[in-house]
Structures are given as structure tokens and as C-alpha cells.
Design an enzyme around this catalytic site. Structure first.
Site, short mmCIF file in Angstrom:
data_model
loop_
_atom_site.label_atom_id
_atom_site.label_comp_id
_atom_site.label_asym_id
_atom_site.label_seq_id
_atom_site.Cartn_x
_atom_site.Cartn_y
_atom_site.Cartn_z
N ASP A 5 39.18 62.90 42.28
CA ASP A 5 39.37 61.72 41.43
C ASP A 5 39.68 60.48 42.27
O ASP A 5 39.27 60.39 43.42
CB ASP A 5 40.48 62.05 40.40
CG ASP A 5 40.25 61.37 39.07
OD1 ASP A 5 40.21 60.13 39.04
OD2 ASP A 5 40.11 62.06 38.05
N HIS A 10 43.34 56.43 37.01
CA HIS A 10 42.54 57.52 36.46
C HIS A 10 42.96 58.89 37.00
O HIS A 10 43.17 59.84 36.23
CB HIS A 10 41.07 57.23 36.78
CG HIS A 10 40.09 58.11 36.10
ND1 HIS A 10 39.69 59.31 36.63
CD2 HIS A 10 39.40 57.96 34.94
CE1 HIS A 10 38.79 59.86 35.83
NE2 HIS A 10 38.60 59.07 34.79
N SER A 60 36.42 62.19 30.64
CA SER A 60 37.38 62.28 31.76
C SER A 60 38.70 62.90 31.31
O SER A 60 39.37 63.53 32.10
CB SER A 60 37.72 60.88 32.29
OG SER A 60 36.82 60.46 33.27
#
Ligand SMILES: *[C@@H]1O[C@H](CO)[C@@H](O)[C@H](O)[C@H]1NC(C)=O
Ligand SMILES: *[C@@H]1O[C@H](CO)[C@@H](O)[C@H](O)[C@H]1NC(C)=O
Ligand SMILES: *[C@@H]1O[C@H](CO)[C@@H](O)[C@H](O)[C@H]1NC(C)=O
Ligand SMILES: *[C@@H]1O[C@H](CO)[C@@H](O)[C@H](O)[C@H]1NC(C)=O
Ligand SMILES: *[C@@H]1O[C@H](CO)[C@@H](O)[C@H](O)[C@H]1NC(C)=O
Ligand SMILES: *[C@@H]1O[C@H](CO)[C@@H](O)[C@H](O)[C@H]1NC(C)=O
Length: 743
Positions: free
Chosen positions: A135, A198, A527
Site C-alpha cells: 500500500d 490509505h 480498497s
């Protein structure tokens, strides 16, 4: 050379990660696959020297792959590439592509209440399992990554921590940066700092520690915990300005080499053949080494065949809603009201109504979307403005336009393709994000009324909203373009308005109460569903350490729920029954997945036989990382891959004498002895499905039994092209969706 960028599959971050041009020379990055013939390279140094022998000089190598690919990434001119392709051992060179990145409440919603710990599933919570998260990096100081009560990593762990100081612990056991453009040539290790949030969000969703009192701006309050709170986390940062395929492959390579058991990858790029796709190639190697891989289905729905990450050895995860809403209600002057959502909830709800205006009335470009500059000279002073959703303009920018033009509130209406979905967004003014049908009614009210007025009231967190789960508009749909004979996505999990750890304060310029640290954020995307499934896989792996990735995936798919919390079929964003191309096998049910009764297992060699039905020997060799001669393998059609879902291709010459036979094999991982009876949900009209034998008896653990699914033409009535096969015992129902591909 064309250069694609891969993306993070969260909705908000698509805006943050704009593509950046390459470094203005005539070299481009390639992932080069090579084959060693008879040579066996025992050491990493030998392999490096061999890779270097393909390159014109030192300093070209960006990554050397050791575990999940036979090859390297390097910057090359076209001439250098041509010279290299004549060298013995060269297989292929693939231009680098860039991918993009695409919870307090979820554990309870999924029946996994951490506080109560009552279900057998939760007894081990992923203990002893390592989840590698590929990520944007991680914010290690967040309490979601504290290691209270965590044992040290298992002995097989070989990874490292590139944060200086003491940021890693028994929860966050590894942290590395694999972004070639960030890595220094002088050997300094670059800490995988999360500049976007994220990776912090996805990692804490998969395996974050329990943090009581988590909330966003005071809402959705509860104990935040990952799906597998006792699992270890290792972060592999592969994204900076976008995520290059060569870096992602390096991340998978490192995760497998370090000893991860599960990989969670919330990234997506273009759909391309598996032998050219670094994610498909890397995850094949991971699967061969027993590593389970959960990947995002993509955020390009609801368009057909928008699915990404569709190789059969991946778990491809769709996204669906939860039963939680952070509510703001719009009430019109005529008394009609519509429930919307917003994270920004001013403490006091005004009881007064304000004049209401439709942004599109200004007539400027982008006006309907409240785009930049579109409110200038348009009288919205003291008014509430109705704006439309646009994938390219963030709600914060839209709100900023309204504020700077003197507006007092915003109603953000969705587009038609978003149907009944609503996103809880971090608005910066009193606002309500409403579904398309509500927005359409509000627009009609404005047009048909002389003095339209509205007020927005704030009701905070509401639980138990319906329908839930339902498939969200952005969740990418099948059928797969690369492998249409395998149903994709595989399964769905929570991906809408998911709360998890965040490095920064969620932007609130005019917010009255600033929440205390630590920060959380609510975002949406495939996601967000992907790490839920990775965490659940870790929990299953910790209970059944000997299960293969295919067995874990089968367990999740055959026990998935096909109805929502009200017992009705799972709906899509338009509130129509969602098709298998939206839901896959259904919505994950973690407690059942830990005890599925039977599993459909697949060996790595079965996939090779399947790949040989699609690609040349040389192409299959790239994926397999060793020379493969397809004419010496048993080549199997996709219908013979022992997949937990069944796809039947109806031939053009379909007539009353045609019989299509699909073979499958199930392994007993449940009670001994046990007896399973076949039950068939017939697809009306197009075909009739039968099963032989109709009873499977198991007298031993891990015993395998084969059966045939025989498909013959139906009566030609209604063209329902979905059915299911259920093997039912006293304790279990093992369900496989059956989808039909019409000619
Ligand atoms: C949990 O496990 C125990 C013993 O292993 C078993 O007796 C019990 O039935 C299980 N409960 C559920 C809900 O599966
Ligand atoms: C650790 O890294 C941070 C920035 O990443 C830096 O500010 C700090 O000085 C470093 N500390 C040490 C001890 O190297
Ligand atoms: C190593 O390289 C990095 C970036 O490329 C630079 O910031 C750092 O100062 C260098 N360190 C040394 C010791 O040269
Ligand atoms: C968003 O931007 C892309 C690329 O600039 C464009 O193709 C697309 O139509 C835009 N979408 C909307 C809804 O404006
Ligand atoms: C592949 O196997 C076939 C059958 O054994 C053989 O005829 C052929 O030469 C082999 N091809 C290669 C490239 O080794
Ligand atoms: C029926 O279909 C089969 C192939 O499925 C074909 O071989 C056969 O010739 C067809 N029969 C007729 C009468 O068209």
C-alpha cells in the site's frame, strides 16, 4: 512508450494521486522476465549477477525479483531493449504501468464482536499469522498499531523495519519502502511513511488492535478493531505518486520472502493478460508458496466487465454497504424529507429553512457540479445550494465554492448510476449527500416552486439501516475480460463508509469541536473491503494452518450470505436483485467460513494446466518462473478448474441433445462421518442442471469425492442465467453459484 499508472482503490484518493510524468529521458521502465534453463541459482548474489548480465551497465537495475518472479525491473532505451531480447534466457519485457489505490462497526456487522469474543471463529483472532499490506505506507504511531498482548512474530519471520527508532513492535513487525524512485542509491533505508492515509486505513482494517472510543468528528463512536486483531502486520510501501507495477511486484516479492501468510492489496490498474500483469504474476508465485492474496475488484462499476484483478488464484473482493448511516436529513418547504449523510455534523440543527437554489441555474461550465469558479456572480448568498456529484471534483472543493459565494449549506445529489447509494463525506459546511432519486425529487421541487426552501438537520450515527448489505455502485462488475470462464468477483465485503485509522485530522476548517487524537477516517472503495477479507483469511489461517489459499477461498465463498439482514436477496445500487457479477458468491460470513464442511481445493499445477488452455508455453513460463512445456501437461479448460463457483458456457449449437458436463471435487474438512445431499437452485428457462452422484458420504477427514454437474437445455422460458448447487449436511450448506455464458 505508453505508460499506465496503477491506482489505489479508494474513492477519495483517486483525486490525490494524479499521474506524474516520467523523468524526461528516452529510457522507460520495463519488467523483464528471464528464464535460467538448466542453471540453478542458489544464492541471491548469483541471481543478481545473472540479472546484471542482461543489462548494459550497473545502475540500471531498479528491482531484482527473487521469490515471485524470475526477472528484474530496469530503465532501458528501445535499442537496449531490442539487444536484450536477443539474449538467451530472455522471455519478455513488459512496460511498467502505474496502478492507483482504489472500523468500528464492521466487526459487529460481520458477526465478529471482539468485546464478546463468543464465536469460535474469534477464538484465535488471527494469532500467529502475518498479513503483508501492499500500500501507501503506514503511520506507525497510531494506537491501532500498539502491540499490547501481542506475542513476538513467528520464528519464520525474516522481514525488517525501516522506520528509525522504535516504531515497529509485535503488532507492526515489518515496514519497508519498495518505491524505486524514493529509494536512495547510497543504501539508506527509506521509512515507509504514509503520506495519503490509505495504507494506514487498510492495515488497521485488516489487523488493527482494538482502540476504544474511535470516531470521526464524534460520529460512528465505538471500539475500532481490525478483522484479525491478533495477527501481525507488515507494511510494504509501493505507492508515492501512484503505484508502479515494478514496485508492486517488488512489494509482493518482499512480502513472500519475508514470510507473510496473507497479502492484502487494495490496488488496481488496467485489465491485461495475466502473463503481462505484474499483480497476476506476483500473486501466482505467492499462491504457489502458500500465501493467500486478497485484492480489490476495482471501483469502475456499475459497468459490465469493469472487474480488475481477476486471476483465479486471487480472491477478488467486491464492495457493499453496512447498516450504518451518519445521517443528515433534508426537509423541503412542502414537508417532504430525504435522509442523506455527512460526517460534518454541527452540534445545533437550525430549525429555520433557507432559500434553496439549483447550482445548474447559473448556466456556467461545471455549474451543476459546483465546479471551480462556477458560483461566481451567481446569487447564492444565505441559500442552500443543490450540487451534483462528480467523480473528478471533491465534496470539499464543491463546499468551498458554495461557501466563498456566500451559501449557507449544500445538498450534494448523486448521479443516476449511483442509484440509492449515499456516501458519508467530510463536508466543510452544513451539507447532506443524498441519493439520486432524492436529488431528482429535490430538483423537481425547486423547478416547480416559486420560493423553494429547505433545511438540513443532523441526526448523527444511525444503526440498523436497510437494505444492508447491498452492492455499491462503484464496485466493479464481471464478467472478467481475461478469464470469462471463472466467475468474478469472488465475494463481497464492507466497503462503504468504513471507519479505520488515519494519520491526520480529517479536514474541518469550520468545525466546532476538534476531536482528540488518535484520528480515524471514514472512506469508501473496494480498497476498504479487500483488507476485511484479508483479515478474515488470517483468522481462518490461524485456525487451520494447513489449509491452502484455494481452500481458504473456497471456505469464504461457499458459506457466503446471499440474503441481506432482512432476509431478502442482496440488492444492487438501484435496489434490483444484484447479479452474481456484482456479488460473486455473496457477502462474507466469517463465522461460517471458519467451518465450511467441504472445500474445493486447487493445486498450483492445476492452474498451470488451465493457463496452458489460454496462453503459449513461453507466456505460461513467465507466470510459472520456470520453463513450462504445455504439450507435456494435462491442459484443462476453465470448466475443469476446481473452482468453488461454476460457470457454464452455452455453445451456439445448443440443442435438445447437448449435454455439458462440469466436474468438481470436494474435500471433507468437517465432521466424520458425514453425508451431503445435493440441492439445486435451477436456472429457469435456459438450462436444467443435474448432479451425479446426488449423495456424497465421507468416512474420513480430508477424504475427497468427485461429482459431475450435467447441464442440458431448459424449456426456453424465462432467461434466468443464474442458479446454484448446494451440498447440504446436518451441519453445513456448501453453496456454489452457477452462472451461464450465453452464446
Ligand atoms: C465452538 O467450539 C466448541 C468446542 O470446540 C463446540 O462444542 C461448539 O459447538 C462450537 N460452537 C459453535 C457456535 O460452533
Ligand atoms: C527519524 O526520522 C525522522 C523523519 O523520518 C527524522 O526527523 C528523525 O531525525 C530521525 N531520527 C533518527 C534518530 O534518525
Ligand atoms: C542518501 O540518499 C538520500 C536520498 O537519495 C539522501 O537524502 C541522504 O542524505 C543520503 N545519505 C548519505 C549519507 O549520503
Ligand atoms: C473526469 O475526468 C476524466 C478525465 O479528465 C473525464 O474523462 C471524465 O469524463 C470526467 N468525469 C466527469 C464525471 O466529469
Ligand atoms: C514440448 O514437448 C513436446 C512433447 O514432449 C516436444 O515434442 C517438444 O519438443 C517440447 N518443446 C520444447 C520447446 O521443449
Ligand atoms: C446439437 O449440438 C451438438 C453440439 O452441442 C452437435 O454436435 C449436434 O450436431 C447438434 N445436433 C443438431 C441436430 O443440430
Amino acid at each position: 512508450m505508453e505508460c499506465f499508472r496503477f491506482s489505489l482503490l479508494s474513492l477519495l484518493l483517486l483525486l490525490a494521486l494524479a499521474a506524474v510524468e516520467g523523468a524526461g529521458d528516452d529510457r522507460s521502465t520495463f519488467i523483464v522476465h528471464v528464464q535460467s534453463g538448466a542453471n540453478v541459482f542458489l544464492t541471491a548474489e548469483d541471481r543478481m549477477a545473472w540479472y546484471q548480465s542482461f543489462l548494459p551497465d550497473n545502475g540500471r537495475l531498479l528491482h531484482a525479483y527473487h521469490h515471485v518472479a524470475s526477472g528484474f525491473a530496469a530503465r532501458l532505451t528501445q535499442q537496449e531493449l531490442e539487444a536484450m531480447s536477443a539474449m538467451p534466457g530472455f522471455l519478455s519485457a513488459i512496460p511498467d504501468q502505474t496502478y492507483t489505490v482504489l472500523t468500528t462497526h464492521t466487526p459487529e456487522f460481520l458477526g465478529m464482536n471482539v468485546a464478546q469474543g463468543r464465536r469460535n471463529y474469534t477464538s484465535k483472532f488471527g494469532a500467529g499469522v502475518i498479513i503483508g499490506v501492499i500500500d501507501t505506507g503506514i503511520f506507525p504511531d497510531h494506537p491501532s498499531f500498539k502491540d499490547h498482548g501481542m506475542p513476538p512474530p513467528p520464528a519464520k519471520w525474516k522481514g525488517r523495519c525501516d522506520f528509525n527508532g522504535t516504531s515497529c513492535n509485535n503488532k507492526l513487525i515489518g515496514a519497508r519502502t519498495l518505491v524505486a524512485s524514493l529509494s536512495s542509491q547510497n543504501g539508506t533505508r527509506v521509512p515507509p511513511v504514509d503520506d495519503f492515509g490509505h495504507g494506514t486505513h487498510t492495515a488497521s482494517t485488516a489487523a488493527g488492535a482494538a482502540v476504544p472510543g474511535a470516531n470521526v468528528l464524534g460520529h460512528a463512536v465505538g471500539t475500532a478493531a481490525g478483522m484479525a486483531p491478533l495477527a501481525h502486520i507488515a507494511m510494504y510501501k509501493v505507492c508515492s505518486e501512484g503505484c508502479d507495477g515494478s514496485d508492486i511486484l517488488a512489494g509482493i516479492d518482499a512480502a513472500v520472502g519475508d514470510g507473510c501468510d496473507v497479502i492484502s492489496m487494495s490496488l488496481g490498474g488496467p485489465s491485461i493478460p495475466f502473463h503481462q500483469d505484474p499483480l497476476a504474476i506476483g500473486t501466482f508465485g505467492a499462491m504457489e508458496k502458500g500465501v493467500f492474496v486478497s485484492v480489490a475488484a476495482g471501483n469502475s462499476g456499475p459497468v459490465d466487465s469493469s472487474i480488475l484483478n481477476d486471476a483465479p488464484w486471487m480472491l477478488t473482493v467486491a464492495a457493499s454497504t453496512m447498516d450504518r448511516s451518519i445521517r443528515s436529513t433534508v426537509q423541503l418547504g412542502d414537508g417532504a424529507y430525504f435522509h442523506g449523510e455527512t460526517l460534518y455534523q454541527p452540534g445545533d440543527s437550525p430549525s429555520v429553512s433557507y432559500p434553496l437554489v439549483y447550482a445548474g441555474a447559473s448556466g456556467k461550465p461545471l455549474a451543476v457540479f459546483c465546479g471551480h469558479g462556477s458560483m461566481e456572480g451567481f446569487d447564492v448568498k444565505g441559500k442552500i445550494v443543490l450540487c451534483e456529484f462528480n467523480r473528478n471534483i471533491s465534496a470539499v472543493i464543491q463546499g468551498g465554492e458554495v461557501i466563498s459565494a456566500g451559501g449557507v449549506g449544500m445538498i450534494l445529489m448523486n448521479q443516476f448510476f449511483m442509484g440509492y447509494n449515499k456516501l458519508a463525506q467530510a463536508h466543510i459546511l452544513p451539507a447532506s449527500s443524498v441519493d439520486y432519486y432524492a436529488g431528482d425529487a429535490i430538483r423537481y421541487y425547486i423547478k416547480s416552486t416559486a420560493n423553494p426552501v429547505a433545511r438540513i438537520s443532523f441526526e448523527g450515527t444511525i444503526l440498523g439501516t436497510t437494505p444492508a448489505p447491498s452492492i455499491v455502485f462503484f464496485s466493479s462488475r464481471g464478467p472478467s475480460l481475461q478469464a470469462p470462464g471463472v466467475l468474478k468477483p469472488d465475494v463481497t465485503g464492507p466497503g462503504v463508509n468504513v471507519l479505520a485509522a488515519w494519520p491526520f485530522e480529517v479536514g474541518m476548517p469550520s468545525g466546532p469541536i476538534l476531536p482528540p487524537k488518535p484520528y480515524f477516517n471514514i472512506i469508501s472503495g473496494t480498497s476498504m473491503s479487500t483488507p476485511h477479507l484479508a483479515g478474515i483469511a488470517a483468522a481462518i489461517k490461524s485456525k487451520h494452518p494447513d489449509w491452502s489459499p484455494a481452500a481458504i477461498k473456497s471456505a469464504m465463498m461457499t458459506t457466503a450470505d446471499i440474503t441481506d439482514r432482512s432476509g431478502h436477496p442482496i440488492l444492487d445500487e438501484q435496489y434490483a436483485t444484484a447479479s452474481f457479477f456484482a456479488t460473486g458468491a455473496g457477502h462474507v460470513n466469517p463465522a461460517k467460513a471458519a467451518d465450511p464442511g467441504l472445500v474445493y481445493d486447487i493445486s498450483p499445477d492445476d492452474y498451470l494446466g488451465y493457463l496452458c488452455s489460454m496462453y503459449t508455453s513461453q507466456e505460461v513460463s513467465v507466470i510459472a518462473r520456470r520453463p513450462i512445456n504445455c504439450s507435456t501437461l494435462t491442459v484443462i479448460d476453465d470448466s475443469l478448474l476446481n473452482y468453488p463457483s461454476i460457470t457454464v458456457k452455452i455453445p451456439e449449437t445448443w440443442n435438445s441433445t447437448t449435454r455439458i458436463v462440469v466436474r468438481r471435487k470436494v474435500k471433507n474438512v468437517g465432521e466424520v462421518p458425514s453425508v451431503y445431499y445435493a440441492a439445486i437452485d435451477q436456472p429457469d428457462g435456459v438450462a436444467t442442471v443435474d448432479v451425479y452422484p446426488r449423495v456424497l458420504e465421507f468416512t474420513e477427514a480430508n477424504q475427497e469425492k468427485s461429482f459431475s454437474v450435467v447441464v442440458s437445455p431448459g424449456d426456453g422460458g424465462a432467461r434466468v442465467v443464474q442458479g446454484a448447487l448446494r451440498w447440504v449436511s446436518e451441519m453445513h450448506t456448501v453453496r456454489s453459484p452457477i452462472s451461464f455464458m450465453l452464446p
